[in-house]
Design an enzyme around this catalytic site. Structure first.
Site, PDB file in Angstrom:
ATOM      1  N   LYS A  98      -2.133  -9.255   6.064  1.00  0.00           N
ATOM      2  CA  LYS A  98      -1.914  -8.473   6.720  1.00  0.00           C
ATOM      3  C   LYS A  98      -2.335  -7.353   7.136  1.00  0.00           C
ATOM      4  O   LYS A  98      -3.710  -6.981   6.600  1.00  0.00           O
ATOM      5  CB  LYS A  98      -0.513  -7.257   5.026  1.00  0.00           C
ATOM      6  CG  LYS A  98       0.613  -6.504   5.219  1.00  0.00           C
ATOM      7  CD  LYS A  98       0.743  -6.253   4.194  1.00  0.00           C
ATOM      8  CE  LYS A  98       1.455  -5.262   3.989  1.00  0.00           C
ATOM      9  NZ  LYS A  98       1.663  -4.717   3.172  1.00  0.00           N
TER      10      LYS A  98
ATOM     11  N   LYS B 105      -3.284  -0.732   6.503  1.00  0.00           N
ATOM     12  CA  LYS B 105      -4.697   0.359   6.653  1.00  0.00           C
ATOM     13  C   LYS B 105      -5.801   0.426   5.863  1.00  0.00           C
ATOM     14  O   LYS B 105      -6.951   0.779   6.105  1.00  0.00           O
ATOM     15  CB  LYS B 105      -3.577   1.828   7.191  1.00  0.00           C
ATOM     16  CG  LYS B 105      -3.963   2.090   8.279  1.00  0.00           C
ATOM     17  CD  LYS B 105      -3.499   4.083   8.670  1.00  0.00           C
ATOM     18  CE  LYS B 105      -3.192   4.839   9.673  1.00  0.00           C
ATOM     19  NZ  LYS B 105      -1.968   6.014  10.256  1.00  0.00           N
TER      20      LYS B 105
ATOM     21  N   LYS C 139       2.629  -3.233  -8.883  1.00  0.00           N
ATOM     22  CA  LYS C 139       2.201  -2.336  -8.565  1.00  0.00           C
ATOM     23  C   LYS C 139       1.650  -1.291 -10.138  1.00  0.00           C
ATOM     24  O   LYS C 139       0.458  -1.421 -10.455  1.00  0.00           O
ATOM     25  CB  LYS C 139       3.197  -0.950  -8.871  1.00  0.00           C
ATOM     26  CG  LYS C 139       3.334  -0.836  -6.836  1.00  0.00           C
ATOM     27  CD  LYS C 139       4.292   0.095  -6.474  1.00  0.00           C
ATOM     28  CE  LYS C 139       4.133   0.133  -4.988  1.00  0.00           C
ATOM     29  NZ  LYS C 139       5.109   0.894  -4.642  1.00  0.00           N
TER      30      LYS C 139
END
Ligand code: SF4
Length: 324
Positions: free
Chosen positions: A191, A194, A111
């Site tokens: 994967k 959304k 991240k």
């Protein structure tokens, strides 16, 4: 009875990847374990977001969880920010966790490498995660393979705190690995997510589900209708394994390898079996939405139960730590 804890991101309506990979399993586990299911809205604020959107997504997640079978009469289903002891215990764990261990976490490195300015919450995320679990002194945490490292850090934090303040007070939570049900995105991406726009919503109307299934990626070797395929490389086959009965799955394998069916026929059969499982879930979500007081009640009752257990833990923690 052993106790399980699981944190669920407030991502709004569940998609079938979340449902098959986690929530369907929780609905089974709640029969055998004392269960705490927490919508982790404090975890969701470490990245940019809109307040109204977060509120709506949290509520929508609660609707999805109830429709998917989580049962507030046997489980405690609650929202993290309504139980202030989560952040209280997280602060305490900050004081026993070496910085280096946080910086070594793979998810943090991933991240942080994509951010210009990294909020401290991204680094400290696993500490709050440890507090989430240990606040309820949970024995087991249902996780996928990718979360085992975070859980190991929670165990390490429990060991450190126990060694300093109270042997054996916090159990070292063990991973309850969920059966591998890896559902790829409909576009063939690794994967279902959304943010990639390749999902099927758990509560989506049948027409819209079919609109998405029809063009979904299958085995690329099946260029012509007469080309045989390899079911194992096809996401539609894996969805069959999740939704269709065993005799149908066996037939899919045969039809695919012998080019007996075309992919559209195969998808029609899948669609039929998906509908059988999803129709009652959709119907329940309509009933729940028509009575918003049910959601209010579950949110209120869940928070009250969670706070009761959490305050008991914190009373003991503070006692042992010399906090007044
Ligand atoms: S027949 Fe079914 S399993 Fe085989 S490639 Fe087509 S969609 Fe996939």
């Amino acid at each position: 009875m052993s106790r399980i804890f699981s944190g669920i991101q407030p991502s709004g309506e569940l998609h079938i990847g979340n449902y098959l990979g986690a929530v369907k399993n929780y609905a089974e586990l709640q029969r055998s374990y004392e269960s705490f299911f927490c919508i982790v809205d404090y975890h969701a604020i470490t990245i940019p977001y809109e307040p109204e959107d977060l509120r709506a997504r949290t509520r929508e997640m609660m609707v999805s969880l109830l429709a998917a079978g989580l049962d507030p009469s046997t489980s405690t289903i609650f929202v993290q920010s309504m139980v202030p002891q989560h952040t209280e215990l997280a602060w305490i764990f900050n004081s026993v966790t070496p910085l280096g261990e946080l910086e070594r976490q793979t998810q943090y490195k991933d991240k942080a490498s994509r951010m210009e300015s990294v909020p401290a919450g991204i680094l400290n995320y696993p500490i709050l995660q440890a507090a989430d679990i240990l606040l309820y002194r949970a024995d087991l945490v249902p996780v996928g393979e990718d979360q085992v490292q975070h859980l190991e850090l929670s165990r390490e934090i429990a060991r450190r705190w126990n060694a300093r303040f109270g042997a054996e007070f916090f159990p070292e939570p063990q991973a309850k690995l969920t059966p591998a049900r890896r559902i790829m995105g409909l576009d063939g991406n690794a994967k279902m997510s959304k943010s990639m726009g390749n999902t099927v919503g758990l509560l989506e109307p049948p027409d819209s589900v079919w609109e998405k299934l029809r063009p979904a990626v299958t085995d690329p070797a099946r260029v012509r209708r007469t080309d045989p395929g390899t079911p194992e490389v096809c996401n539609i086959y894996h969805l069959h394994r999740a939704f269709s009965p065993p005799d149908v799955v066996a037939n899919v394998e045969t039809q695919c390898r012998t080019a007996g069916w075309g992919c559209i026929e195969c998808k029609k059969v899948l669609f039929e079996h998906m509908n059988k499982e999803l129709a009652p879930i959709r119907a329940r979500s309509v009933e729940i939405r028509a009575r918003p007081e049910i959601v209010d009640q579950v949110i209120g009752d869940g928070a009250a139960t969670a706070r009761r257990v959490a305050s008991e833990t914190m009373r003991e923690v503070k006692e042992r730590m010399g906090l007044v």
